[in-house]
Design a protein around this motif. Structure first.
Motif, mmCIF file in Angstrom:
data_model
loop_
_atom_site.group_PDB
_atom_site.id
_atom_site.type_symbol
_atom_site.label_atom_id
_atom_site.label_comp_id
_atom_site.label_asym_id
_atom_site.label_seq_id
_atom_site.Cartn_x
_atom_site.Cartn_y
_atom_site.Cartn_z
ATOM 1 N N ALA A 67 40.550 -93.847 44.314
ATOM 2 C CA ALA A 67 40.717 -94.413 43.254
ATOM 3 C C ALA A 67 39.701 -95.462 42.644
ATOM 4 N N LYS A 68 39.818 -96.427 41.914
ATOM 5 C CA LYS A 68 38.744 -97.276 41.446
ATOM 6 C C LYS A 68 39.071 -98.521 41.274
ATOM 7 N N ILE A 69 38.317 -99.645 41.589
ATOM 8 C CA ILE A 69 38.567 -100.954 41.030
ATOM 9 C C ILE A 69 37.914 -101.360 40.090
ATOM 10 N N THR A 70 38.424 -101.871 39.136
ATOM 11 C CA THR A 70 38.064 -102.351 37.899
ATOM 12 C C THR A 70 38.362 -103.987 37.463
ATOM 13 N N VAL A 71 37.287 -104.496 36.833
ATOM 14 C CA VAL A 71 37.594 -105.988 36.274
ATOM 15 C C VAL A 71 37.370 -105.955 34.929
ATOM 16 N N VAL A 72 38.106 -106.848 34.376
ATOM 17 C CA VAL A 72 38.035 -106.945 32.651
ATOM 18 C C VAL A 72 37.410 -108.561 32.576
ATOM 19 N N ALA A 88 34.519 -103.099 33.492
ATOM 20 C CA ALA A 88 33.405 -102.524 34.425
ATOM 21 C C ALA A 88 34.116 -102.098 35.838
ATOM 22 N N THR A 89 33.544 -101.167 36.159
ATOM 23 C CA THR A 89 34.093 -100.322 37.468
ATOM 24 C C THR A 89 33.308 -100.996 38.601
ATOM 25 N N VAL A 90 33.781 -101.745 39.592
ATOM 26 C CA VAL A 90 32.982 -102.145 40.584
ATOM 27 C C VAL A 90 32.989 -101.416 41.945
ATOM 28 N N ILE A 107 25.822 -92.696 42.583
ATOM 29 C CA ILE A 107 27.416 -92.790 42.043
ATOM 30 C C ILE A 107 27.827 -91.521 42.669
ATOM 31 N N LEU A 108 27.135 -90.336 42.114
ATOM 32 C CA LEU A 108 27.586 -89.042 42.156
ATOM 33 C C LEU A 108 27.603 -88.684 43.756
ATOM 34 N N LEU A 109 26.760 -89.002 44.421
ATOM 35 C CA LEU A 109 26.752 -88.951 45.722
ATOM 36 C C LEU A 109 27.689 -89.377 46.578
ATOM 37 N N LEU A 110 27.772 -90.863 46.069
ATOM 38 C CA LEU A 110 29.155 -91.689 46.714
ATOM 39 C C LEU A 110 30.522 -91.050 46.429
ATOM 40 N N MET A 111 30.477 -90.432 45.177
ATOM 41 C CA MET A 111 31.923 -89.835 44.893
ATOM 42 C C MET A 111 32.180 -88.462 45.682
ATOM 43 N N ALA A 112 31.016 -87.771 45.958
ATOM 44 C CA ALA A 112 31.115 -86.556 47.109
ATOM 45 C C ALA A 112 30.928 -86.967 48.447
ATOM 46 N N GLU A 113 31.100 -88.335 48.740
ATOM 47 C CA GLU A 113 31.209 -88.616 50.097
ATOM 48 C C GLU A 113 29.980 -88.140 50.676
ATOM 49 N N PHE A 114 28.819 -88.176 50.627
ATOM 50 C CA PHE A 114 27.718 -87.686 51.263
ATOM 51 C C PHE A 114 27.531 -89.128 51.975
ATOM 52 N N GLY A 115 27.074 -88.899 53.290
ATOM 53 C CA GLY A 115 27.059 -90.062 54.301
ATOM 54 C C GLY A 115 28.266 -90.434 54.964
ATOM 55 N N ARG A 116 29.064 -90.094 54.692
ATOM 56 C CA ARG A 116 30.457 -90.453 55.423
ATOM 57 C C ARG A 116 30.457 -88.951 56.599
ATOM 58 N N PRO A 117 31.307 -89.504 57.645
ATOM 59 C CA PRO A 117 31.143 -88.435 58.808
ATOM 60 C C PRO A 117 31.998 -87.384 58.241
ATOM 61 N N GLY A 118 31.542 -86.167 58.896
ATOM 62 C CA GLY A 118 32.317 -84.834 58.191
ATOM 63 C C GLY A 118 31.547 -84.202 57.048
ATOM 64 N N GLU A 119 31.922 -83.192 56.661
ATOM 65 C CA GLU A 119 31.295 -82.380 55.567
ATOM 66 C C GLU A 119 31.644 -83.095 54.196
ATOM 67 N N THR A 132 33.299 -93.175 31.874
ATOM 68 C CA THR A 132 33.645 -93.965 32.859
ATOM 69 C C THR A 132 32.432 -94.094 33.988
ATOM 70 N N LEU A 133 31.572 -92.923 34.050
ATOM 71 C CA LEU A 133 30.357 -93.069 34.888
ATOM 72 C C LEU A 133 29.463 -94.082 34.207
ATOM 73 N N ALA A 134 29.451 -94.395 32.660
ATOM 74 C CA ALA A 134 28.722 -95.009 32.320
ATOM 75 C C ALA A 134 28.870 -96.543 32.353
ATOM 76 N N LYS A 135 30.276 -96.789 32.613
ATOM 77 C CA LYS A 135 30.700 -98.076 32.824
ATOM 78 C C LYS A 135 30.243 -98.608 34.146
ATOM 79 N N MET A 136 30.494 -97.538 35.021
ATOM 80 C CA MET A 136 29.976 -97.703 36.572
ATOM 81 C C MET A 136 28.333 -98.029 36.657
ATOM 82 N N ILE A 137 27.651 -97.472 36.048
ATOM 83 C CA ILE A 137 26.165 -97.617 36.314
ATOM 84 C C ILE A 137 25.525 -98.643 35.256
ATOM 85 N N GLY A 138 26.368 -99.043 34.104
ATOM 86 C CA GLY A 138 25.868 -100.225 33.319
ATOM 87 C C GLY A 138 24.971 -99.552 32.218
ATOM 88 N N THR A 139 25.477 -98.364 31.507
ATOM 89 C CA THR A 139 24.595 -97.809 30.756
ATOM 90 C C THR A 139 25.399 -97.358 29.488
#
Length: 236
Positions: free
Chosen positions: A51-56, A63-65, A150-162, A174-181
């Protein structure tokens, strides 16, 4: 008279099953858990899905925060005031299963069960650190590096497990809104990542571990300035 011993509290069981003041809800992709301005009367624990959290803003700019995955809480502002309002909108990216916990039950279990309050405190501290890292990312990193993160976070690199290298379907807008471009700049960066072998995408994006080098070590073959990226994207 024999006193019956109180059963030991099990936080995992509490967050898995429905009970007094809590129920399991199913939220389909693109459906909202709650909207900005709604009464803040419950906390959600995400059991499965993304899921995602957004503010207007008052001007209508969205913006996706934050991105959410299984094991995250959302809606904790309900604990701050009895008649508060939601500060943001939470929307499912994929089909989600969540435990909806009433404000009263959340406060009760936090007061009575140290195991649960410790778990929730650890989550809040981790979210605070993540928010600080997001702010640093926005202030000091290029759009290209922010996209890689953002792509690495969505793929959950750095979390326990694979890591889940195949991330949920998400639009370039949506990706553009998340990184401000802009969407065109995201398109340019995505094509570049694909050519360098950092990602694959054909409807869904698959992230390779090599993308970590962009974030951790600033290793980007044939690195160019952001101005050059803007120029390149405008020629597409």
């Amino acid at each position: 008279m024999v006193e019956l011993e109180k059963p030991a509290f099990n936080a995992a069981a509490f967050l898995t099953h429905a009970g007094l003041g809590r129920r399991v809800v199913q939220v389909v992709a693109r459906e909202t858990f709650f909207s900005q301005g709604d009464p803040a009367d419950s906390v959600f624990y995400l059991q499965d899905g993304r899921a995602k959290i957004t503010v207007v803003s008052q001007a209508g700019k969205e913006a996706t925060v934050a991105l959410l995955s299984a094991g995250d809480f959302v809606g904790e502002e309900a604990l701050a005031a009895a008649h508060g309002l939601r500060l943001a909108t939470t929307k499912a990216i994929t089909a989600c299963t969540a435990l909806k916990i009433s404000r009263e039950e959340m406060i009760r279990v936090m007061h009575e069960e140290h195991e649960f309050s410790n778990l929730f405190l650890k989550f809040l501290l981790a979210r605070s650190m993540r928010t600080q890292a997001d702010l640093v990312d926005q202030l000091f990193n290029s759009s290209e590096k922010r996209l890689a993160r953002i792509l690495l976070l969505m793929a959950e690199f750095g979390r326990p497990g694979e890591p889940q290298t195949l991330i949920p379907k998400i639009s370039q807008e949506t990706l553009a809104k998340m990184i401000g471009t802009t969407r065109s700049r995201v398109s340019f960066f995505m094509n570049r990542f694909r050519k360098l072998g950092f990602i694959e995408y054909d409807g869904r994006i698959r992230v390779h571990r090599s993308l970590l080098n962009v974030v951790l070590h600033d290793q980007l073959p044939g690195d160019v300035t952001e101005e050059a990226c803007i120029s390149g994207s405008s020629q597409e």
